[in-house]
Design a protein around this motif. Structure first.
Motif, PDB file in Angstrom:
ATOM      1  N   LEU A 111       0.830  -1.201   0.000  1.00 55.89           N
ATOM      2  CA  LEU A 111       0.000   0.000   0.000  1.00 55.89           C
ATOM      3  C   LEU A 111       0.868   1.257   0.000  1.00 55.89           C
ATOM      4  O   LEU A 111       0.664   2.175  -0.808  1.00 55.89           O
ATOM      5  N   ASP A 112       1.842   1.319   0.906  1.00 51.32           N
ATOM      6  CA  ASP A 112       2.694   2.509   0.993  1.00 51.32           C
ATOM      7  C   ASP A 112       3.465   2.738  -0.299  1.00 51.32           C
ATOM      8  O   ASP A 112       3.579   3.874  -0.787  1.00 51.32           O
ATOM      9  N   ARG A 113       3.993   1.666  -0.854  1.00 49.30           N
ATOM     10  CA  ARG A 113       4.783   1.808  -2.079  1.00 49.30           C
ATOM     11  C   ARG A 113       3.897   2.229  -3.249  1.00 49.30           C
ATOM     12  O   ARG A 113       4.307   3.023  -4.103  1.00 49.30           O
ATOM     13  N   SER A 114       2.681   1.704  -3.303  1.00 48.82           N
ATOM     14  CA  SER A 114       1.755   2.084  -4.377  1.00 48.82           C
ATOM     15  C   SER A 114       1.402   3.555  -4.298  1.00 48.82           C
ATOM     16  O   SER A 114       1.427   4.274  -5.310  1.00 48.82           O
ATOM     17  N   ILE A 115       1.083   4.039  -3.095  1.00 53.86           N
ATOM     18  CA  ILE A 115       0.731   5.454  -2.935  1.00 53.86           C
ATOM     19  C   ILE A 115       1.922   6.336  -3.325  1.00 53.86           C
ATOM     20  O   ILE A 115       1.768   7.336  -4.045  1.00 53.86           O
ATOM     21  N   GLU A 116       3.106   5.961  -2.861  1.00 54.29           N
ATOM     22  CA  GLU A 116       4.298   6.741  -3.188  1.00 54.29           C
ATOM     23  C   GLU A 116       4.548   6.763  -4.690  1.00 54.29           C
ATOM     24  O   GLU A 116       4.864   7.811  -5.274  1.00 54.29           O
ATOM     25  N   SER A 117       4.392   5.610  -5.331  1.00 52.87           N
ATOM     26  CA  SER A 117       4.643   5.523  -6.771  1.00 52.87           C
ATOM     27  C   SER A 117       3.603   6.318  -7.554  1.00 52.87           C
ATOM     28  O   SER A 117       3.928   6.985  -8.540  1.00 52.87           O
ATOM     29  N   PRO A 147      -6.904  11.948  -0.764  1.00 50.78           N
ATOM     30  CA  PRO A 147      -6.560  12.949  -1.795  1.00 50.78           C
ATOM     31  C   PRO A 147      -5.990  12.297  -3.063  1.00 50.78           C
ATOM     32  O   PRO A 147      -6.296  12.731  -4.179  1.00 50.78           O
ATOM     33  N   MET A 148      -5.147  11.254  -2.888  1.00 49.60           N
ATOM     34  CA  MET A 148      -4.607  10.547  -4.056  1.00 49.60           C
ATOM     35  C   MET A 148      -5.726   9.907  -4.857  1.00 49.60           C
ATOM     36  O   MET A 148      -5.737   9.952  -6.099  1.00 49.60           O
ATOM     37  N   LEU A 149      -6.712   9.305  -4.166  1.00 46.89           N
ATOM     38  CA  LEU A 149      -7.824   8.656  -4.862  1.00 46.89           C
ATOM     39  C   LEU A 149      -8.636   9.684  -5.650  1.00 46.89           C
ATOM     40  O   LEU A 149      -9.008   9.436  -6.809  1.00 46.89           O
ATOM     41  N   GLN A 150      -8.896  10.838  -5.051  1.00 44.16           N
ATOM     42  CA  GLN A 150      -9.632  11.889  -5.767  1.00 44.16           C
ATOM     43  C   GLN A 150      -8.853  12.359  -6.992  1.00 44.16           C
ATOM     44  O   GLN A 150      -9.431  12.542  -8.074  1.00 44.16           O
ATOM     45  N   GLN A 151      -7.541  12.551  -6.836  1.00 44.43           N
ATOM     46  CA  GLN A 151      -6.720  12.975  -7.978  1.00 44.43           C
ATOM     47  C   GLN A 151      -6.756  11.937  -9.087  1.00 44.43           C
ATOM     48  O   GLN A 151      -6.820  12.279 -10.276  1.00 44.43           O
ATOM     49  N   SER A 152      -6.715  10.673  -8.728  1.00 44.93           N
ATOM     50  CA  SER A 152      -6.738   9.604  -9.727  1.00 44.93           C
ATOM     51  C   SER A 152      -8.042   9.631 -10.520  1.00 44.93           C
ATOM     52  O   SER A 152      -8.048   9.455 -11.740  1.00 44.93           O
ATOM     53  N   CYS A 153      -9.150   9.857  -9.814  1.00 53.68           N
ATOM     54  CA  CYS A 153     -10.455   9.850 -10.472  1.00 53.68           C
ATOM     55  C   CYS A 153     -10.667  11.074 -11.355  1.00 53.68           C
ATOM     56  O   CYS A 153     -11.603  11.089 -12.168  1.00 53.68           O
ATOM     57  N   LEU A 154      -9.822  12.086 -11.210  1.00 55.16           N
ATOM     58  CA  LEU A 154      -9.943  13.295 -12.028  1.00 55.16           C
ATOM     59  C   LEU A 154      -8.713  13.523 -12.901  1.00 55.16           C
ATOM     60  O   LEU A 154      -8.590  14.573 -13.535  1.00 55.16           O
ATOM     61  N   PHE A 155      -7.812  12.547 -12.946  1.00 58.77           N
ATOM     62  CA  PHE A 155      -6.569  12.694 -13.708  1.00 58.77           C
ATOM     63  C   PHE A 155      -6.890  12.773 -15.200  1.00 58.77           C
ATOM     64  O   PHE A 155      -7.861  12.179 -15.683  1.00 58.77           O
ATOM     65  N   ASP A 156      -6.041  13.481 -15.928  1.00 68.62           N
ATOM     66  CA  ASP A 156      -6.329  13.739 -17.343  1.00 68.62           C
ATOM     67  C   ASP A 156      -5.866  12.599 -18.252  1.00 68.62           C
ATOM     68  O   ASP A 156      -5.360  12.832 -19.339  1.00 68.62           O
ATOM     69  N   VAL A 157      -6.017  11.380 -17.783  1.00 70.83           N
ATOM     70  CA  VAL A 157      -5.737  10.183 -18.588  1.00 70.83           C
ATOM     71  C   VAL A 157      -6.861   9.190 -18.299  1.00 70.83           C
ATOM     72  O   VAL A 157      -7.109   8.848 -17.137  1.00 70.83           O
ATOM     73  N   GLY A 158      -7.555   8.737 -19.346  1.00 74.86           N
ATOM     74  CA  GLY A 158      -8.739   7.912 -19.142  1.00 74.86           C
ATOM     75  C   GLY A 158      -8.482   6.656 -18.340  1.00 74.86           C
ATOM     76  O   GLY A 158      -9.270   6.296 -17.454  1.00 74.86           O
ATOM     77  N   GLY A 159      -7.374   5.958 -18.620  1.00 80.80           N
ATOM     78  CA  GLY A 159      -7.086   4.710 -17.922  1.00 80.80           C
ATOM     79  C   GLY A 159      -6.884   4.915 -16.434  1.00 80.80           C
ATOM     80  O   GLY A 159      -7.285   4.076 -15.618  1.00 80.80           O
TER      81      GLY A 159
END
Length: 989
Positions: A655-661, A724-736
């Motif tokens: 989990l920690d490594r995934s969030i950091e990456s 915050p990371m999850l919200q950013q992912s759901c609004l990131f400018d890449v569809g995948g």
């Protein structure tokens, strides 16, 4: 054009170009490039100054004119980023320079230097058809000049004109058919001119002419359709010429093949003679390999079982009358054998593998191996060429085309007639003392494994052949071992059948797996890869049958993880993922995970650290890291789901490594967009893939750990960054990235809803934003699904959603009404789940009157059992709260009949996995009544069944027109629906 005298170039620029051309003085070469780049991007005027001087040098007699034309093309097609521009933008030519640059390019086109002329020809296409720097409409002298040059008696003039037209035609086939050009629709002039050039005595002129024609066959403009008879006559005139140069012959074949593939209606009458011509090009070993490859590609399409443009009866008639298969097979089988040059390269690579193994090294990735994450827009397809992979060369080859054609023949012709021709040849070649002939025979044996031939082989021959195939795994030539392993994988269905049906079957399966895995110990990377692929194919089919063997299997795979590198290691990661998907939680029993997961985690740690290290920041180094990292992360994600709670010892670091990456790569993408325009497209995609795969790892842990994920997050040092990371992912400018982020959100709602509570309102806003996005339909689908899962956690607790009522309804209802396949079903499910949160339709009555028919149709299309049930429950709750939804005066009859059809969709048999199949015409109208009982095997379905009965009763009793109006509704539905509602729901009229 020939009288143009270009101005002399600037001497300083000439000196800089001369330094760039001096590749023997590397320091000066690099310094000159850097200095030019720094001066060029200072302003648009500076950029224009250099472009003009590159063109002037290219037009001069200077020795460096070829370097100048290269620089001109490079900087016009990829301009440098303007210094200090915000936002970053490429440099642009000043408008007053355009006319001179165009004139200089045309002057270069007629240069006596082939390199300069070719460069100018390519540049013309770049600036007109690719970058549109100089649209053809803005260059009215260009096309008349090129068309006039075609009629010239000068061979150089014809040549450079044809090269330019070829490049434009290949880059943008529709461009020369535009009525706004000068002359209008230049293809009307060009195509007749090309026909006259088919008989030109110069081979290069014929080749260029054929290349242009080939580029227009797929789009088939009117100018080609009008002149198609002339084209076919011209092709016929040169196809039979035995003296034609090999390159010309190949282009003739490619042109005929293009007609066959894209516009077969024009050649149907000539197909028998075309087949004779192709046979003459395929079979004789004296033909060049290029010609044999081109003609073999024709046969690959001709026999393709999915190619239906030519009537099957016509194809079968030609095959029979002209004995095509009998005449073709010998040449195809011969083409599968490696040629002498290929053998030398393979043997050299074999020696390298052995030397590396002795030194304790492994072969690493040398070229990009494209890993496909699960959110790619294209559906994943099996690699059709995987079995015909040379291992040493990833490019298309005569060997692969021939093996593919044999595969296609096996699926297209009567199997016994094929085997009568092929088996005698195979019996002889399989006993050959030449290992290369033996290897090719094994490949052919694997190529016919699909379809009727494979079935006959399994029933009649494989019992005797199987021991022979196994024995070839001990061959001294690695290529024989690899191909034997691949061929065994093609027949692994038979191996699993024997394991299930024979008394000694389990022992046979055990022995088979042991010998395949033992082959993986080879130092040869091709053998490693083929044997591991063969094993993974057995795993996919055998599934639970291999469960008793798991301890020894994982012991071996753990060892292989430390020994493999490059492509075999990536295949091993895929195999571990297949094991996880196929066998589920059993892969973690008795502490098995401890044998192999720690190794995966260590490999992840190393790659994660390298991806951030300064010494690995170059583009090539990052590409190599990501090629290894992406399949590793997908393997870990699959394993996390299957292992469930057994993944807990590895979960916190994952989990920690995934969030950091994710945070690191998001920052890298944003930085790249503002600093390095040239690298954005490729690197951004690769960085985004890392984000997607890390989100998949998190999602795997959410699914595997369930409610325990909340405790895991609480123990993480990065817990404050997670939402915050999850919200950013759901609004990131890449569809995948958005898709994976929304998948995590939906699974959190389903498995660990307490995690999202602190950011509930913000996450609802994120979902609404994605619902209103029209950029990616798959993102909208994921947003609908994740919102439905969120609604399931809000039943009887609607307070959190009430502030968003208007926005949610205005986002979801248009999607229900959109008519988009996939979107409609998911939106209907989401709307139904939303209607359940307050048990009263969530205020839908006032906005859905007159529209419920479409919602009912959408619910009827839903296949997933749970989603379909919940969607209709929500819909009926909305109807119960607002009866006018179903009983509106203007739409009552159509709404009630839509309700009856929707209910009928619950009475059909389910598909594999308990999904409902779609209603079919026979269900509704066939004389035989096929509707089944309503499924009442769980509480939700029982409740739904009772609700349907209550709503039906209310409708019957509430019809203002009484029995007469009920009768209208009954007569409006198909007869089997009427019978269903009479017999099951008690509608007696």
């Amino acid at each position: 054009m020939a009288t143009l005298q270009p101005p002399p170039p600037d001497q300083q620029v000439l000196a800089a170009v001369s330094a760039v051309a001096d590749v023997h003085n590397y320091a000066n070469h690099v310094a000159a490039l850097n200095a030019m780049e720094a001066a060029m991007n200072a302003s648009d005027d500076s950029y224009t100054f250099f472009i003009l001087n590159f063109a002037r040098i290219a037009c001069s007699n200077a020795q460096v004119q070829t370097t100048a034309i290269y620089l001109l093309k490079n900087k016009l097609s990829s301009p440098p980023v303007l210094l200090n521009s915000n936002p970053p933008r490429p440099c642009t030519l000043t408008p007053h320079s355009h006319s001179e640059v165009k004139a200089l390019i045309l002057h270069c086109l007629s240069s006596p230097s082939p390199l300069v002329s070719n460069g100018a020809s390519s540049l013309i296409s770049t600036v007109t058809a690719q970058t549109h720097l100089f649209p053809l409409e803005s260059w009215p002298t260009l096309l008349p000049y090129l068309l006039t040059s075609l009629t010239s008696s000068s061979l150089p003039s014809k040549t450079y004109a044809l090269k330019s037209l070829k490049n434009i035609s290949q880059d943008s086939p529709s461009l020369l058919d535009s009525p706004s050009l000068h002359p209008p629709r230049p293809l009307n002039t060009l195509i007749p001119l090309l026909i006259t050039h088919l008989s030109h005595p110069t081979p290069l002129i014929k080749i260029l002419t054929l290349q242009i024609l080939i580029s227009y066959i797929p789009v088939f403009p009117e100018a080609l359709a009008v002149n198609v008879n002339g084209v076919m006559e011209g092709l016929s005139g040169i196809a039979g010429g035995e003296g034609e140069e090999g390159r010309v012959k190949r282009k003739i074949i490619e042109c005929i093949y293009a007609f066959f593939r894209y516009r077969s209606e024009y050649i149907e009458g000539q197909l028998p003679s075309i087949c004779e011509f192709m046979l003459s090009c395929t079979n004789p070993p004296t033909r060049s390999r290029d010609i044999r490859l081109a003609s073999t590609e024709f046969w690959l399409t001709f026999f393709d079982p999915n190619y239906d443009t030519i009537p099957r009866e016509l194809r079968d008639d030609i095959v029979k009358k002209q004995r095509v298969v009998e005449r073709l097979l010998e040449g195809l089988c011969g083409n599968v054998v490696y040629c002498e040059e290929e053998r030398e390269n393979i043997l050299e690579r074999n020696r390298e593998d052995e030397e590396m193994a002795k030194a304790g090294n492994v072969r690493q990735l040398e070229a990009p191996v494209h890993h496909k994450n699960k959110n790619d827009d294209e559906e994943e397809e099996e690699d059709e060429d995987a079995g015909f992979d040379d291992g040493e060369d990833q490019s298309w080859s005569l060997r692969k085309a021939s093996a593919g054609t044999i595969d296609a023949i096996a699926q297209s012709v009567e199997p016994r007639s094929l085997l009568e021709v092929l088996l005698p040849t195979l019996q002889a070649t399989l006993s050959s003392q030449d290992p290369w002939v033996l290897e090719a025979s094994l490949l052919v044996l694997g190529a016919i494994a699909v379809g009727g031939c494979g079935q006959i082989m399994e029933e009649e021959n494989l019992k005797d052949l199987y021991p022979f195939l196994i024995s070839q795994l001990n061959s001294a030539l690695p290529q024989v071992v690899a191909t034997a392993a691949w061929t065994l994988s093609r027949y692994c269905g038979w191996i699993v059948y024997m394991a299930e049906s024979q008394p000694n079957g389990p022992q046979m399966l055990k022995s088979h797996i042991e010998v395949i895995l033992t082959s993986c110990n080879s130092p040869n990377t091709k053998v490693q890869n083929a044997a591991m692929t063969s094993f993974s194919n057995v795993v996919e089919i055998a599934g639970p049958l291999i469960q008793p063997l798991l301890p020894s299997i994982y012991q071996f795979l753990a060892s292989a993880l430390t020994l493999f590198g490059g492509k075999p290691l990536i295949t091993l990661y895929d195999t571990l993922g297949i094991l996880a998907d196929s066998l589920g939680p059993s892969i973690g029993e008795n502490g098995m995970a401890n044998t192999w997961v720690p190794i995966l985690m260590e490999k992840w740690r190393v790659l994660h650290e390298q991806s951030k290290a300064k010494e690995y920041e170059s583009e090539d180094a990052q590409a190599i890291i990501r090629q290894q990292l992406l399949p590793l992360l997908e393997c870990i994600a699959c394993s996390a789901v299957a292992l469930g709670l057994n993944f807990q010892p590895f979960a916190l670091v994952s989990l920690d490594r995934s969030i950091e990456s994710i945070d690191f790569n998001m920052l890298r993408v944003v930085t790249l967009r503002h600093t390095d325009v040239d690298r954005v497209e490729n690197d951004e995609e690769m960085d985004s893939d890392v984000i997607i795969c890390c989100l998949d790892v998190i999602d795997g842990m959410v699914e595997g750990l369930g409610r325990n994920f909340a405790g895991l997050l609480g123990a993480s040092g990065k817990k404050e960054q997670f939402l915050p990371m999850l919200q950013q992912s759901c609004l990131f400018d890449v569809g995948g990235v958005r898709m994976s982020g929304l998948a995590v959100l939906g699974d959190l709602c389903s498995n660990a809803p307490s995690v999202i509570s602190p950011a509930f309102s913000e996450l609802v806003k994120v979902i609404i934003q994605n619902l209103n996005s029209r950029r990616w339909s798959k993102v909208v689908n994921n947003a609908l699904w994740s919102f439905g899962e969120l609604c399931n956690q809000c039943i009887n607790k609607p307070q959190g959603l009430l502030p968003f009522q208007e926005k949610l309804l205005s986002a979801i209802i248009p999607l229900v009404l959109s008519g988009q396949v996939g979107i409609v079903e998911n939106a209907s499910t989401a709307l139904g789940r939303l209607a359940r949160v307050d048990n009263a339709g969530f205020g839908m009555g006032r906005v859905l009157v007159g529209k419920i028919d479409v919602w009912l149709e959408g619910v009827g299309l839903i296949a997933d059992r749970r989603e379909k049930c919940q969607a209709l429950i929500g819909l009926l709750l909305a109807v119960r709260a607002s009866p006018e939804l179903l009983m509106s005066e203007n739409t009552r009859i159509s709404s009630v009949t839509a309700f009856m059809i929707c209910v009928s969709s619950f009475h059909v048999r389910v598909m594999e996995g308990d999904d409902f199949r779609p209603l079919e015409h026979e269900d509704l109208h066939h004389a035989t009544y096929t509707f089944l009982e309503f499924p009442r095997d769980d509480e939700e379905f029982v409740n739904l069944y009772n609700m349907i009965g209550q709503i039906t009763s209310s409708v019957v009793q509430g019809m203002p027109g009484g029995a007469e109006e009920v009768g209208k509704c009954m007569r409006a539905v198909p007869m089997n629906v009427r019978k269903l509602f009479r017999e099951v729901y008690g509608v007696s009229i």
